[in-house]
Design a protein around this motif. Structure first.
Motif, PDB file in Angstrom:
ATOM      1  N   VAL A  22      28.002  49.240  12.363  1.00  0.00           N
ATOM      2  CA  VAL A  22      27.535  48.612  13.597  1.00  0.00           C
ATOM      3  C   VAL A  22      26.361  49.393  14.178  1.00  0.00           C
ATOM      4  O   VAL A  22      26.439  50.621  14.347  1.00  0.00           O
ATOM      5  N   PHE A  23      25.282  48.666  14.462  1.00  0.00           N
ATOM      6  CA  PHE A  23      24.088  49.246  15.067  1.00  0.00           C
ATOM      7  C   PHE A  23      23.964  48.653  16.478  1.00  0.00           C
ATOM      8  O   PHE A  23      23.463  47.541  16.641  1.00  0.00           O
ATOM      9  N   PRO A  24      24.444  49.372  17.504  1.00  0.00           N
ATOM     10  CA  PRO A  24      24.468  48.813  18.863  1.00  0.00           C
ATOM     11  C   PRO A  24      23.064  48.653  19.451  1.00  0.00           C
ATOM     12  O   PRO A  24      22.195  49.496  19.251  1.00  0.00           O
ATOM     13  N   PHE A  25      22.850  47.539  20.154  1.00  0.00           N
ATOM     14  CA  PHE A  25      21.614  47.335  20.915  1.00  0.00           C
ATOM     15  C   PHE A  25      21.880  47.843  22.333  1.00  0.00           C
ATOM     16  O   PHE A  25      22.651  47.238  23.085  1.00  0.00           O
ATOM     17  N   ILE A  26      21.269  48.950  22.691  1.00  0.00           N
ATOM     18  CA  ILE A  26      21.491  49.577  23.994  1.00  0.00           C
ATOM     19  C   ILE A  26      20.159  49.637  24.733  1.00  0.00           C
ATOM     20  O   ILE A  26      19.154  50.096  24.180  1.00  0.00           O
ATOM     21  N   ASP A  27      20.132  49.163  25.966  1.00  0.00           N
ATOM     22  CA  ASP A  27      18.865  49.158  26.710  1.00  0.00           C
ATOM     23  C   ASP A  27      18.584  50.509  27.354  1.00  0.00           C
ATOM     24  O   ASP A  27      19.359  51.469  27.203  1.00  0.00           O
TER      25      ASP A  27
END
Length: 269
Positions: free
Chosen positions: A107-112
């Motif tokens: 899993v490659f999280p999209f974090i702002d």
């Protein structure tokens, strides 16, 4: 006559001096070398329940896959392992646009920039059909794009935009667009944003997106003609160092009309 000769002699002397005066050299704008910054970290956010790939045993299939891609323990501290991607997505993102598949995933999280996880890309780590390797989970009604690495951007340094998540993990201050388009909002990330898409001069999609990036005013990388390596990951696996790659990017990034001319020649190769 004597006065005339002296005047003429003085005139010739002045002309000689003028002719041999050093002319000011025109300054040519060059792309500065891209330095490797110190390791950046995401904004503090307590996520003790996340199982990073670096925590796994060395013989775990997910970790073995990452090792085969040339990733170090430091790189693997940015990749999460989930036994069930669907459950992980609901637990960590909340209400979703679409329900992702179950089963184990990297899993490659999209974090702002504020540390909020608004989506993620899941990747299988076993041999499978290309069309089913990647799947994304996005927060419902989110207007944010599928971008990996935003939380680690240092806005005082050049930012590199690549296609794949693993490529972005391998380079400093780098984000991945995960199959999406170049966004003009990326200009807010730094004064110097460089778009470095895959080295695929025969790909219509790559050409279109590179051309679009030029029209938006970005610097783009036109890879050297003698390079046969497809992406950053291939370059690392071939033995190149990060410093080697940053040097190539700095020396082969162009904007405006020069970028258009370089792209026109490159796509014919």
């Amino acid at each position: 006559k004597s006065n005339f000769n002296e005047t003429y002699r003085d005139y010739c002397l002045e002309k000689f001096k003028d002719r041999h005066k050093k002319k000011p050299v025109e300054k040519v704008e060059e792309q500065k070398p891209i330095e490797e910054p110190q390791e950046t970290k995401e904004k503090p956010r307590n996520r003790p329940h996340w199982i990073y790939v670096s925590y796994l045993e060395d013989n775990h299939p997910a970790k073995q896959y990452c090792i085969s891609r040339g990733l170090s323990e430091k790189h693997m501290r940015r990749i999460v392992y989930a036994d069930c991607f669907q459950k992980w997505a609901y637990d960590n993102i909340g209400e979703l646009e679409l329900s992702p598949p179950k089963g184990p995933r990297l899993v490659f999280p999209f974090i702002d920039e504020n540390g909020e996880c608004y989506g993620a890309q899941g990747r299988v780590f076993i041999e499978t059909d290309k069309s089913s390797r990647f799947t994304s989970a996005m927060k419902k009604d989110s207007k944010k794009g599928k971008v990996f690495g935003l939380e680690r951007v240092n806005k005082t340094l050049p930012v590199i935009v690549v296609e794949g998540v693993i490529d972005s993990i391998l380079l400093p201050n780098c984000i991945a667009i995960c199959g999406g388009d170049i966004n003009k909002e990326f200009k807010n990330l730094s004064e110097n944003v460089i778009v470095a898409l895959d080295n695929e001069p025969r790909s219509i999609d790559t050409i279109k997106r590179t051309d679009k990036a030029i029209d938006m005013g970005f610097r783009v990388v036109i890879w050297p003609l003698d390079s046969k390596l497809k992406d950053i990951n291939d370059m690392i696996k071939s033995g190149m160092t990060v410093k080697d790659i940053l040097k190539i990017i700095a020396e082969n990034s162009f904007s405006g009309l020069k970028a258009k001319a370089k792209l026109t020649f490159w796509k014919k190769v």
